[in-house]
Design a protein around this motif. Structure first.
Motif, PDB file in Angstrom:
ATOM      1  N   LEU A 266       0.836  -1.195   0.000  1.00 38.45           N
ATOM      2  CA  LEU A 266       0.000   0.000   0.000  1.00 38.45           C
ATOM      3  C   LEU A 266       0.874   1.248   0.000  1.00 38.45           C
ATOM      4  O   LEU A 266       0.657   2.168  -0.793  1.00 38.45           O
ATOM      5  CB  LEU A 266      -0.952  -0.009   1.206  1.00 38.45           C
ATOM      6  N   VAL A 267       1.850   1.280   0.883  1.00 42.36           N
ATOM      7  CA  VAL A 267       2.747   2.443   0.924  1.00 42.36           C
ATOM      8  C   VAL A 267       4.102   2.010   1.461  1.00 42.36           C
ATOM      9  O   VAL A 267       4.196   1.237   2.417  1.00 42.36           O
ATOM     10  CB  VAL A 267       2.146   3.580   1.775  1.00 42.36           C
ATOM     11  N   GLU A 268       5.138   2.449   0.775  1.00 43.52           N
ATOM     12  CA  GLU A 268       6.515   2.338   1.236  1.00 43.52           C
ATOM     13  C   GLU A 268       7.229   3.648   0.896  1.00 43.52           C
ATOM     14  O   GLU A 268       6.738   4.442   0.090  1.00 43.52           O
ATOM     15  CB  GLU A 268       7.242   1.159   0.554  1.00 43.52           C
ATOM     16  N   GLU A 269       8.360   3.851   1.512  1.00 40.32           N
ATOM     17  CA  GLU A 269       9.148   5.036   1.197  1.00 40.32           C
ATOM     18  C   GLU A 269       9.965   4.806  -0.076  1.00 40.32           C
ATOM     19  O   GLU A 269      10.474   3.708  -0.306  1.00 40.32           O
ATOM     20  CB  GLU A 269      10.087   5.373   2.353  1.00 40.32           C
ATOM     21  N   ILE A 270      10.068   5.853  -0.887  1.00 44.30           N
ATOM     22  CA  ILE A 270      10.945   5.771  -2.053  1.00 44.30           C
ATOM     23  C   ILE A 270      12.395   5.825  -1.585  1.00 44.30           C
ATOM     24  O   ILE A 270      13.205   4.954  -1.918  1.00 44.30           O
ATOM     25  CB  ILE A 270      10.625   6.907  -3.038  1.00 44.30           C
ATOM     26  N   ASN A 271      12.720   6.844  -0.834  1.00 46.61           N
ATOM     27  CA  ASN A 271      14.035   6.959  -0.208  1.00 46.61           C
ATOM     28  C   ASN A 271      13.891   6.520   1.249  1.00 46.61           C
ATOM     29  O   ASN A 271      13.199   7.180   2.034  1.00 46.61           O
ATOM     30  CB  ASN A 271      14.555   8.397  -0.282  1.00 46.61           C
ATOM     31  N   GLY A 278       6.538   0.135   6.271  1.00 45.56           N
ATOM     32  CA  GLY A 278       5.633  -0.075   5.141  1.00 45.56           C
ATOM     33  C   GLY A 278       4.271  -0.532   5.619  1.00 45.56           C
ATOM     34  O   GLY A 278       4.117  -1.046   6.738  1.00 45.56           O
ATOM     35  N   VAL A 279       3.269  -0.333   4.754  1.00 47.31           N
ATOM     36  CA  VAL A 279       1.906  -0.804   5.021  1.00 47.31           C
ATOM     37  C   VAL A 279       1.510  -1.671   3.836  1.00 47.31           C
ATOM     38  O   VAL A 279       1.693  -1.277   2.666  1.00 47.31           O
ATOM     39  CB  VAL A 279       0.918   0.364   5.184  1.00 47.31           C
ATOM     40  N   SER A 365      -7.873   3.102   6.318  1.00 46.27           N
ATOM     41  CA  SER A 365      -7.396   4.441   5.961  1.00 46.27           C
ATOM     42  C   SER A 365      -5.980   4.595   6.515  1.00 46.27           C
ATOM     43  O   SER A 365      -5.646   4.031   7.556  1.00 46.27           O
ATOM     44  CB  SER A 365      -8.319   5.522   6.522  1.00 46.27           C
ATOM     45  N   ILE A 366      -5.163   5.360   5.756  1.00 41.47           N
ATOM     46  CA  ILE A 366      -3.779   5.629   6.144  1.00 41.47           C
ATOM     47  C   ILE A 366      -3.581   7.136   6.114  1.00 41.47           C
ATOM     48  O   ILE A 366      -3.828   7.776   5.082  1.00 41.47           O
ATOM     49  CB  ILE A 366      -2.785   4.946   5.192  1.00 41.47           C
ATOM     50  N   ARG A 367      -3.180   7.710   7.236  1.00 41.87           N
ATOM     51  CA  ARG A 367      -2.931   9.153   7.307  1.00 41.87           C
ATOM     52  C   ARG A 367      -1.458   9.368   7.671  1.00 41.87           C
ATOM     53  O   ARG A 367      -0.966   8.829   8.651  1.00 41.87           O
ATOM     54  CB  ARG A 367      -3.832   9.817   8.340  1.00 41.87           C
ATOM     55  N   GLN A 378       5.331   5.407  -2.308  1.00 41.96           N
ATOM     56  CA  GLN A 378       5.056   4.597  -3.493  1.00 41.96           C
ATOM     57  C   GLN A 378       4.239   3.390  -3.060  1.00 41.96           C
ATOM     58  O   GLN A 378       4.238   2.992  -1.905  1.00 41.96           O
ATOM     59  CB  GLN A 378       6.359   4.149  -4.160  1.00 41.96           C
ATOM     60  N   GLY A 379       3.523   2.797  -4.017  1.00 44.82           N
ATOM     61  CA  GLY A 379       2.652   1.669  -3.726  1.00 44.82           C
ATOM     62  C   GLY A 379       1.269   1.911  -4.296  1.00 44.82           C
ATOM     63  O   GLY A 379       1.037   2.842  -5.099  1.00 44.82           O
ATOM     64  N   GLN A 380       0.310   1.064  -3.887  1.00 43.93           N
ATOM     65  CA  GLN A 380      -1.045   1.190  -4.406  1.00 43.93           C
ATOM     66  C   GLN A 380      -1.730   2.458  -3.935  1.00 43.93           C
ATOM     67  O   GLN A 380      -2.745   2.851  -4.499  1.00 43.93           O
ATOM     68  CB  GLN A 380      -1.874  -0.046  -4.002  1.00 43.93           C
ATOM     69  N   CYS A 381      -1.216   3.111  -2.892  1.00 47.39           N
ATOM     70  CA  CYS A 381      -1.779   4.388  -2.449  1.00 47.39           C
ATOM     71  C   CYS A 381      -1.200   5.570  -3.228  1.00 47.39           C
ATOM     72  O   CYS A 381      -1.597   6.715  -3.000  1.00 47.39           O
ATOM     73  CB  CYS A 381      -1.534   4.579  -0.946  1.00 47.39           C
ATOM     74  N   GLY A 382      -0.259   5.337  -4.109  1.00 45.13           N
ATOM     75  CA  GLY A 382       0.237   6.400  -4.969  1.00 45.13           C
ATOM     76  C   GLY A 382       1.320   7.241  -4.316  1.00 45.13           C
ATOM     77  O   GLY A 382       1.839   6.946  -3.242  1.00 45.13           O
TER      78      GLY A 382
END
Length: 942
Positions: A266-271, A278-279, A365-367, A378-382
């Motif tokens: 869903l979300v990871e850091e690019i850097n 991560g989620v 939800s992710i805030r 980056q990830g499916q959350c954009g």
């Protein structure tokens, strides 16, 4: 002048000072930030030494402060000259240009955005100084911050102006630091700078409200405190949601649906800035056709911990939480990760990153704060950068045509799903619209109607409506459309608009609460507990869920019990009042007000120990109904522990046992049952006993003294001993009684009298000698016959007088003829034919030869002997005729008999019979007579 914060610099203009005395003083009011932002009070600690800076700590809200711009500073006392100065603060008209910031809003997190501000010109300020050395005064302006200060020196002072940098668009603060001087914060965001020689500059920070930007995700921006702790600015928080089967809303508000059934990022850091962060989401096919997917598990990783929020039951709000594959109880807080319940949601919060993840089994939800994660997700959350153009970014940095294709590429290795393999060519993008038209559920129409209308101005409902229609058409039986309404209501609540919508769904989207709780659509994010009731909760947001009824409150966040008064709650989850005494786990406890709450000590039992002696006894512990904590020790008897075994008794006897007083094991003996015994069977008294069929036997109550068994009494079966005349009682094999069997023939005469004859007997009718009755035994069957004697023609006139007599049969008359003989001729008669017990049906015509022939015996003198001449009346011609005989068995048979056609006298030899022959002749004569009688039997006489 320098300011802190990762923001672009803004220009500063400096105007020379003219020595025109101006006596003008201005007062400026510092504006307050929006609701939800609390600019802190600044407490400062001065630092000594060249080039040092001041440390600043913030706490509590700060009201607007009116700060005068004219400041008087005391001069050094040792200076022989006296100096006075008047400072006039210039008035400025700042012009601020604002650029758009990105990121979804979050009142609970802070971040910063970058804004460029134009240069601001200021009017000159005149300063007059009395003394030996004139000193020049200057003013600097940065952004919307005006700062003025004065300098007082007895000799000559040199000033150096620095170009400030600040973050925008912000209500900015400016502090001036002179090289080689000390500075420190005073109260109410006021900074003091030591120039030199006891010359101090006092600079108040003035904050003006920044313009409000527009967020790409359609949510409201959130105010964030600047790093200096005085002013604030707007940011768009990173806010990603997912729900249904499933539908996604990226950080920047791009909507798409994706039906993969693997585990994805869903979300990871690019850097990578945070270790192991991560989620991730684990999807599964939630319908039998494997067409659409639903979220099953949300995974949050942070450093050494992996939190899994797993749906316990499909399509429900039941969620279980594990940390590093171990179930945990909520609330949980360890190693920088906090997990707690908030209404229907489970929330994972990482305070260090100012982020939170919520999940309720149907939606997530992710805030995340823009200041920490902007342009770095980056990830499916954009990508969180307030721009939807790059939300469908692939792992290699390229942009996919659509997010459905992008979502395939964010698959991760999951050992529990061997069918999923990252790197495979993804399938075609699934259609997010039903292939066949259908009428959407009426529940979906609530999104566009009056129920949610108060939220339409804050959150656009169209994307949620499209997701609801899709769910109701593709999976009409799972009620997944409720998840679209639920996530929209949650987003509205996040924006400060609470909607009580479930009561309008006619029970389809109802939410059941456990006993003791009640449903509220607008409840607090963190429910007040006995331990938190004294704390001020500044959050104004609301969530739906199950809460304690009015008049009660939650005892503690980890103790899900509603109480009216805040006393104690133990392991039994029963509320107790202060001072209340009770027993729990066999401990005497009391609820005390204080840190420890419940204080317990072991429960004391007073009971004497028992000793179990004797065979069969053992000790047992029983629950004491009066005091369950103090068991009762008693001796119980278990006969299976006894060594004596019951004997095997013979028939008619049974084992009788009794336990002597004070003992456990029984004593056995064989006693009579009071029954009869016959052929290995027992019979109760007065019951029938079968000995044989010729006796009626029953069991009596009488007892045989020697055998101690009851006596069997028998009587022979009663038999009939009378038989009718002609019958005799004969024994029958296998029967108890004889049977009357006919042994004689019973003949009814013409005068209706009975005549009884034994087999072989014959008798003339007492009144008619021409009728002969006979009895014949043919194959054990008695046949009674009546024969009629037919006499030959008799003419008394042809007889010599006195010679008329009866023949031996006593029926026919005969006499000595007068002159001639009766010629030999055929005589006819009608009679039945009997053969082997079978008889002709009707009388048959029979013929016979009868008459006299020339037979004589004369004495011959010459021969001195008898001269014999013998002639016999015999048949000369016969024929064979057939007749049908009826047999006693019911069958018929054909019989042949001889019919005499003619008779004549035929010579025969005359000889004298011997004695044996005479005897034989007598027997033959008797047999002939018997045969004659038999032939004369008439069965029709019966």
């Amino acid at each position: 002048t320098t300011t802190s914060g990762p923001t672009p610099s803004r220009s500063t203009s400096t105007t020379p000072v003219t020595e025109t005395p101006v006596h003008e003083t201005t007062t400026t009011k510092i504006p307050s930030p929006p609701t939800g932002v609390t600019p802190p009070t600044v407490s400062t600690t001065p630092f000594t030494g060249t080039g040092s800076t001041a440390k600043t700590t913030t706490s509590g809200p700060t009201p607007s402060v009116s700060t005068p711009h004219t400041t008087t500073v005391g001069t050094e006392m040792t200076t022989p000259e006296t100096t006075s100065a008047t400072v006039t603060t210039p008035t400025t008209s700042p012009v601020v240009s604002t650029t758009t910031t990105s990121g979804p809003s979050s009142p609970e997190s802070t971040a910063s955005s970058t804004v460029s501000l134009p240069s601001v010109s200021t009017s000159p300020v005149s300063t007059t100084t009395s003394g030996t050395t004139p000193t020049k005064t200057f003013t600097t302006t940065s952004g919307t911050t005006s700062s003025s200060f004065i300098t007082i020196n007895a000799t000559t002072t040199t000033f150096k102006t620095l170009s400030p940098t600040t973050s925008g668009p912000t209500a900015t603060s400016t502090a001036v630091t002179t090289t080689g001087s000390d500075s420190w914060w005073l109260c109410n965001c006021t900074k003091a700078i030591c120039i030199e020689d006891n010359i101090v500059q006092v600079i108040p920070v003035i904050c003006n409200p920044p313009p409000k930007p527009t967020c790409a995700n359609g949510l409201s921006p959130v105010p964030v405190i600047d790093e200096d702790g005085c002013c604030w600015h707007w940011e768009c928080d990173c806010y990603c949601t997912g729900w249904g089967d499933p539908h996604y809303m990226t950080f920047d508000g791009l909507y798409y649906s994706y039906q993969g059934n693997c585990t994805y990022v869903l979300v990871e850091e690019i850097n990578k800035k945070v270790d192991n962060f991560g989620v991730y989401i684990d999807n599964y096919h939630c319908d039998a056709r494997d067409v659409v997917s639903c979220p099953r598990t949300l995974v949050v990783r942070h450093e050494t911990q992996e939190v899994r929020l797993r749906t316990a039951q499909p399509n429900t709000l039941q969620v279980e939480v594990t940390v590093n594959n171990q179930l945990v109880a909520l609330p949980y807080k360890k190693f920088g990760v906090s997990i707690y319940e908030s209404g229907i949601n489970r929330v994972v919060e990482i305070p260090e990153l100012k982020m939170n993840v919520t999940y309720n089994g149907l939606s997530f939800s992710i805030r995340m704060p823009y200041s920490l994660f902007g342009n770095n997700t980056q990830g499916q959350c954009g990508t969180c950068n307030n721009n939807t153009a790059d939300d469908c970014m692939l792992p290699d940095g390229n942009i996919a045509e659509n997010c459905e294709t992008m979502a395939d590429h964010w698959q991760v290795v999951d050992p529990s799903k061997p069918q999923c393999s990252p790197g495979l060519v993804p399938t075609g993008a699934p259609s997010t619209t039903p292939t066949q038209p259908c009428k959407e559920s009426s529940i979906c129409e609530l999104l566009l109607g009056s129920v949610f209308k108060p939220c339409h101005a804050f959150v656009q409902p169209e994307k949620y409506y499209a997701a609801c229609v899709f769910d109701s058409c593709v999976l009409p039986n799972l009620d997944l459309e409720c998840s679209s309404l639920q996530i929209y209501a949650a987003t509205c609540a996040d924006q400060g608009v609470c909607i009580d919508w479930r009561k309008h769904t006619n029970g389809v989207c109802s939410h059941e609460c456990p006993p003791g709780k009640e449903y509220r659509a607008c409840g607090p994010i963190k429910e007040m507990t006995c331990k938190s009731r004294g704390q001020n909760d500044t959050s104004t947001k609301q969530v739906e869920g199950c809460f304690c009824p009015n008049g009660t409150m939650l005892y503690d966040s980890g103790v899900d019990v509603c109480v009216k008064t805040c006393g104690c709650v133990g392991v039994d989850m029963i509320p107790r009042e202060f001072g209340e005494k009770f027993i729990v786990d066999c401990q005497d406890c009391i609820c005390l007000e204080g840190e420890h709450g419940i204080v317990c000590e072991p429960h004391v039992c007073e009971q004497k120990k028992v000793t179990c002696d004797g065979e069969g006894f053992y000790e047992v512990t029983e629950v004491n109904p009066k005091d369950p904590c103090c068991p009762l020790f008693t001796c119980k008897c278990n006969t299976s522990l006894c060594t004596a075994k019951a004997p095997k008794c013979s028939l008619g006897f049974e084992v009788h046992s009794y336990i002597p007083s004070g003992q456990c094991c029984p004593v056995y003996q064989c006693v009579p049952k009071g029954v009869c015994v016959h052929e290995n069977a027992e019979f109760l008294p007065n019951s029938s006993v079968f000995v044989d069929k010729c006796q009626n036997c029953f069991c009596t109550n009488d007892v045989n003294v020697s055998t101690q068994l009851n006596i069997i009494s028998c009587e022979h079966v009663p038999c009939n001993t009378y038989c009718q005349p002609g019958y005799e009682l004969k024994p029958v094999k296998g029967e108890c009684c004889g049977k009357c069997v006919q042994t004689k023939c019973i003949i009814h005469t013409a005068d209706n009298s009975e005549l009884i004859l034994s087999p072989g007997d014959f008798k003339n009718d007492p009144r008619n000698n021409c009728t002969i009755y006979s009895c014949v035994d043919v194959h054990n069957q008695l046949i009674a016959s009546t024969s009629e004697i037919t006499c030959p023609a008799f003419n008394e006139e042809s007889c010599k007088p006195g010679t008329i007599s009866f023949l031996p049969n006593g029926c026919c008359k005969t006499c000595a003829p007068v002159d001639s003989r009766t010629p030999c001729s055929v005589r006819h008669r009608q009679d039945f034919i009997v053969y082997n017990g079978c008889r002709s049906v009707d009388r048959v015509e029979l013929t016979e030869c009868e008459g006299t022939c020339g037979t004589f015996s004369l004495y011959s003198a010459e021969a001195n002997s008898m001269d014999h001449s013998c002639s016999c009346c015999r048949e000369t011609r016969t024929t064979e005729k057939h007749v049908v005989l009826k047999c006693p068995g019911g069958h018929s048979m054909s019989h042949k008999y001889i019919y005499v056609e003619s008779c004549s006298c035929q010579d025969t030899e005359c000889r004298k019979p011997e004695s044996n022959e005479l005897q034989n002749n007598e027997e033959n004569e008797k047999a002939s007579t018997l045969n004659q009688i038999k032939s004369a039997v008439s069965l029709t006489s019966k």
